[in-house]
Design a protein around this motif. Structure first.
Motif, mmCIF file in Angstrom:
data_model
loop_
_atom_site.group_PDB
_atom_site.id
_atom_site.type_symbol
_atom_site.label_atom_id
_atom_site.label_comp_id
_atom_site.label_asym_id
_atom_site.label_seq_id
_atom_site.Cartn_x
_atom_site.Cartn_y
_atom_site.Cartn_z
ATOM 1 N N ALA A 32 0.663 -1.312 -0.234
ATOM 2 C CA ALA A 32 -0.188 0.098 0.100
ATOM 3 C C ALA A 32 0.751 1.347 -0.145
ATOM 4 C CB ALA A 32 -0.841 -0.048 1.265
ATOM 5 N N ILE A 33 1.933 1.175 0.776
ATOM 6 C CA ILE A 33 2.954 2.486 0.781
ATOM 7 C C ILE A 33 3.638 2.589 -0.531
ATOM 8 C CG2 ILE A 33 5.020 3.279 1.851
ATOM 9 C CD1 ILE A 33 4.330 1.887 4.386
ATOM 10 N N GLY A 34 3.908 1.529 -1.076
ATOM 11 C CA GLY A 34 4.287 1.436 -2.694
ATOM 12 C C GLY A 34 3.447 2.041 -3.506
ATOM 13 N N ALA A 35 2.172 1.450 -3.424
ATOM 14 C CA ALA A 35 1.210 1.970 -4.449
ATOM 15 C C ALA A 35 0.829 3.705 -4.085
ATOM 16 C CB ALA A 35 0.074 1.085 -4.346
ATOM 17 N N ALA A 36 0.868 4.041 -3.117
ATOM 18 C CA ALA A 36 0.714 5.464 -2.688
ATOM 19 C C ALA A 36 1.691 6.317 -3.149
ATOM 20 C CB ALA A 36 0.425 5.578 -1.098
ATOM 21 N N ALA A 37 3.027 5.859 -2.963
ATOM 22 C CA ALA A 37 4.232 6.628 -3.467
ATOM 23 C C ALA A 37 4.357 6.528 -4.983
ATOM 24 C CB ALA A 37 5.350 5.849 -2.843
ATOM 25 N N TRP A 38 3.818 5.477 -5.444
ATOM 26 C CA TRP A 38 3.772 5.409 -6.997
ATOM 27 C C TRP A 38 2.848 6.369 -7.596
ATOM 28 C CZ3 TRP A 38 0.216 3.214 -10.410
ATOM 29 C CH2 TRP A 38 0.468 3.166 -11.782
ATOM 30 N N MET A 39 1.549 6.396 -7.007
ATOM 31 C CA MET A 39 0.386 7.390 -7.462
ATOM 32 C C MET A 39 0.609 8.770 -6.979
ATOM 33 S SD MET A 39 -1.823 5.608 -9.070
ATOM 34 C CE MET A 39 -3.181 6.568 -8.950
ATOM 35 N N GLY A 40 1.500 9.041 -6.105
ATOM 36 C CA GLY A 40 1.668 10.389 -5.632
ATOM 37 C C GLY A 40 3.010 10.974 -6.223
ATOM 38 N N GLU A 41 3.561 10.061 -7.067
ATOM 39 C CA GLU A 41 4.825 10.488 -7.769
ATOM 40 C C GLU A 41 6.061 11.182 -6.683
ATOM 41 O OE1 GLU A 41 3.827 13.470 -10.982
ATOM 42 O OE2 GLU A 41 2.509 11.922 -11.897
ATOM 43 N N VAL A 42 6.250 10.260 -5.722
ATOM 44 C CA VAL A 42 6.953 10.655 -4.697
ATOM 45 C C VAL A 42 8.631 10.325 -5.153
ATOM 46 C CG1 VAL A 42 8.017 9.998 -2.430
ATOM 47 C CG2 VAL A 42 5.644 9.884 -2.982
ATOM 48 N N ASP A 43 9.356 11.161 -5.146
ATOM 49 C CA ASP A 43 10.549 11.330 -5.767
ATOM 50 C C ASP A 43 11.737 11.709 -4.440
ATOM 51 O OD1 ASP A 43 13.148 11.424 -6.960
ATOM 52 O OD2 ASP A 43 12.180 12.795 -8.685
ATOM 53 N N PRO A 44 12.441 10.646 -4.030
ATOM 54 C CA PRO A 44 13.239 10.564 -2.618
ATOM 55 C C PRO A 44 14.451 11.806 -3.043
ATOM 56 C CG PRO A 44 12.495 8.144 -2.874
ATOM 57 C CD PRO A 44 11.988 9.018 -4.054
ATOM 58 N N LYS A 45 14.793 11.657 -4.225
ATOM 59 C CA LYS A 45 15.921 12.357 -4.653
ATOM 60 C C LYS A 45 15.598 13.973 -4.711
ATOM 61 C CE LYS A 45 19.372 13.268 -8.452
ATOM 62 N NZ LYS A 45 19.771 12.792 -9.850
ATOM 63 N N LYS A 46 14.272 14.333 -5.137
ATOM 64 C CA LYS A 46 13.795 15.537 -5.215
ATOM 65 C C LYS A 46 13.508 16.094 -3.970
ATOM 66 C CE LYS A 46 10.310 18.154 -7.630
ATOM 67 N NZ LYS A 46 9.059 18.487 -8.593
ATOM 68 N N PHE A 47 12.980 15.200 -3.114
ATOM 69 C CA PHE A 47 12.714 15.245 -1.723
ATOM 70 C C PHE A 47 13.765 16.000 -1.196
ATOM 71 C CE2 PHE A 47 12.219 14.266 2.899
ATOM 72 C CZ PHE A 47 11.140 14.969 3.249
ATOM 73 N N ALA A 48 14.955 15.083 -1.214
ATOM 74 C CA ALA A 48 16.059 15.430 -0.343
ATOM 75 C C ALA A 48 16.920 16.788 -0.846
ATOM 76 C CB ALA A 48 17.449 14.230 -0.650
ATOM 77 N N GLU A 49 16.664 17.012 -2.033
ATOM 78 C CA GLU A 49 17.324 18.259 -2.754
ATOM 79 C C GLU A 49 16.633 19.416 -2.263
ATOM 80 O OE1 GLU A 49 17.099 17.421 -6.975
ATOM 81 O OE2 GLU A 49 19.066 16.193 -6.907
ATOM 82 N N ASN A 50 15.438 19.415 -2.135
ATOM 83 C CA ASN A 50 14.598 20.615 -1.990
ATOM 84 C C ASN A 50 14.106 20.360 -0.526
ATOM 85 O OD1 ASN A 50 13.825 22.038 -4.524
ATOM 86 N ND2 ASN A 50 13.731 19.527 -5.019
ATOM 87 N N PHE A 51 14.653 19.663 0.495
ATOM 88 C CA PHE A 51 14.366 19.712 2.103
ATOM 89 C C PHE A 51 14.682 21.072 2.557
ATOM 90 C CE2 PHE A 51 15.004 18.808 6.245
ATOM 91 C CZ PHE A 51 13.574 18.377 6.645
ATOM 92 N N TRP A 52 15.867 21.698 2.231
ATOM 93 C CA TRP A 52 16.311 22.658 2.848
ATOM 94 C C TRP A 52 15.247 24.052 2.657
ATOM 95 C CZ3 TRP A 52 16.827 27.191 -0.118
ATOM 96 C CH2 TRP A 52 16.968 27.040 -1.625
ATOM 97 N N ARG A 53 14.471 23.983 1.763
ATOM 98 C CA ARG A 53 13.418 25.192 1.636
ATOM 99 C C ARG A 53 12.328 25.351 2.604
ATOM 100 N NH1 ARG A 53 13.594 26.833 -3.921
ATOM 101 N NH2 ARG A 53 14.551 25.338 -5.495
#
Length: 293
Positions: A41-62
């Motif tokens: 379920a977590i994987g499906a939610a991440a896929w549907m939500g287009e979760v990008d860990p790399k993008k999250f890490a790059e922009n977390f400082w904002r």
């Protein structure tokens, strides 16, 4: 004198041990299956939500950067002047905060009254008609399932800008939430007073009035106060869609990058909610304490 310890026969002990091992294994299989389903379920939610860990890490400082930006620059030597400049709109914001509290209060009151009226029809121990109970519960589900801000947006389109859409939206959502909570409280009451009223010739309304309400009233008030706390926070967001309150100034300050105004308004909202939470928490504890006596 100690009692003699009786040992079970070996075959019986083995059967009990096997049964225990089988129960433990079945429980472990259920836990493993639940874990697999959760991960899927977590994987499906991440896929549907287009979760990008790399993008999250790059922009977390904002995220912390924005809070640093809205933090006012205060100096000890010019503290009063800095505070006056920070809270330059305190009179207007206080008035809007009062509007927000009143929106939450009126909406909570109307919603609590509606939930009070409907909860008895949604209680299976009071109503014999399964159809009536089913329809009432589904109606309450509809009221609380649709987010209150969606109701507010619809009412803004219907009635225009102002506090009325916020009041109606909060009232409908509160009716659904409190109606369910009230019904659960009613279904867990002692049935003996009900039987006493019915056996003495009382009708359904008299049974509710004299046997049900005295048992649940303090819990009803406690839940209503808790909902009022939630609705104060919700009413602050209603202004985002033009439903009145301080949210209108907050979203305008966010959109126009008025950083000091954002932090000032947020601080006023936080302090107001904390004061309301503290007051209602004391009232709820007193009500629960009186009921236990």
């Amino acid at each position: 004198m100690q009692a003699a310890v009786t040992e079970l026969p070996e075959p019986q002990l083995r059967a009990l041990a096997d049964h225990y091992d089988a129960a433990v294994a079945a429980k472990r299989r259920r836990l493993a299956l639940g874990g697999v389903i959760l991960i899927a379920a977590i994987g499906a939610a991440a896929w549907m939500g287009e979760v990008d860990p790399k993008k999250f890490a790059e922009n977390f400082w904002r995220f912390p950067s924005y809070f640093i930006s809205i933090t006012p620059k205060l100096s000890l030597s010019t503290l009063w002047a800095d505070l006056a400049d920070w809270f330059w709109g305190i009179k207007r914001w206080t008035g809007l905060l009062l509007d927000t509290i009143l929106i939450a209060y009126v909406g909570t009151l109307l919603g609590a009254l509606a939930g009070f009226a409907l909860c008895f029809l949604a209680s299976a121990n009071l109503v014999r008609s399964r159809t009536l109970v089913f329809v009432t519960r589904r109606f309450l589900e509809f009221c609380r399932t649709v987010p209150d801000i969606v109701f507010a947006l619809l009412f803004v389109l219907a009635f225009g800008l102002g506090p009325l859409p916020g009041v109606l939206a909060i009232a409908i959502h509160t009716a659904g939430a409190l109606g369910k909570l009230f019904a659960e409280v009613v279904e867990n009451i002692d049935d003996k007073p009900l039987e006493g009223v019915v056996s003495s010739g009382g009708d359904w309304f008299e049974m509710v009035r004299f046997a049900v309400v005295p048992q649940v009233l303090s819990n009803f008030v406690s839940y209503a106060l808790l909902r009022f706390e939630i609705n104060v926070r919700g009413a602050a967001v209603m202004g985002f869609v033009g439903a009145g309150g301080i949210g209108q100034d907050l979203i305008e300050a966010v959109r126009k990058f008025y950083y000091s105004d954002v932090s000032a308004i947020l601080l006023l909202i936080i302090v107001t909610v904390m004061m309301i939470d503290y007051f209602t928490e004391g009232v709820r504890r007193r009500l629960i304490g009186q009921e236990r006596r």
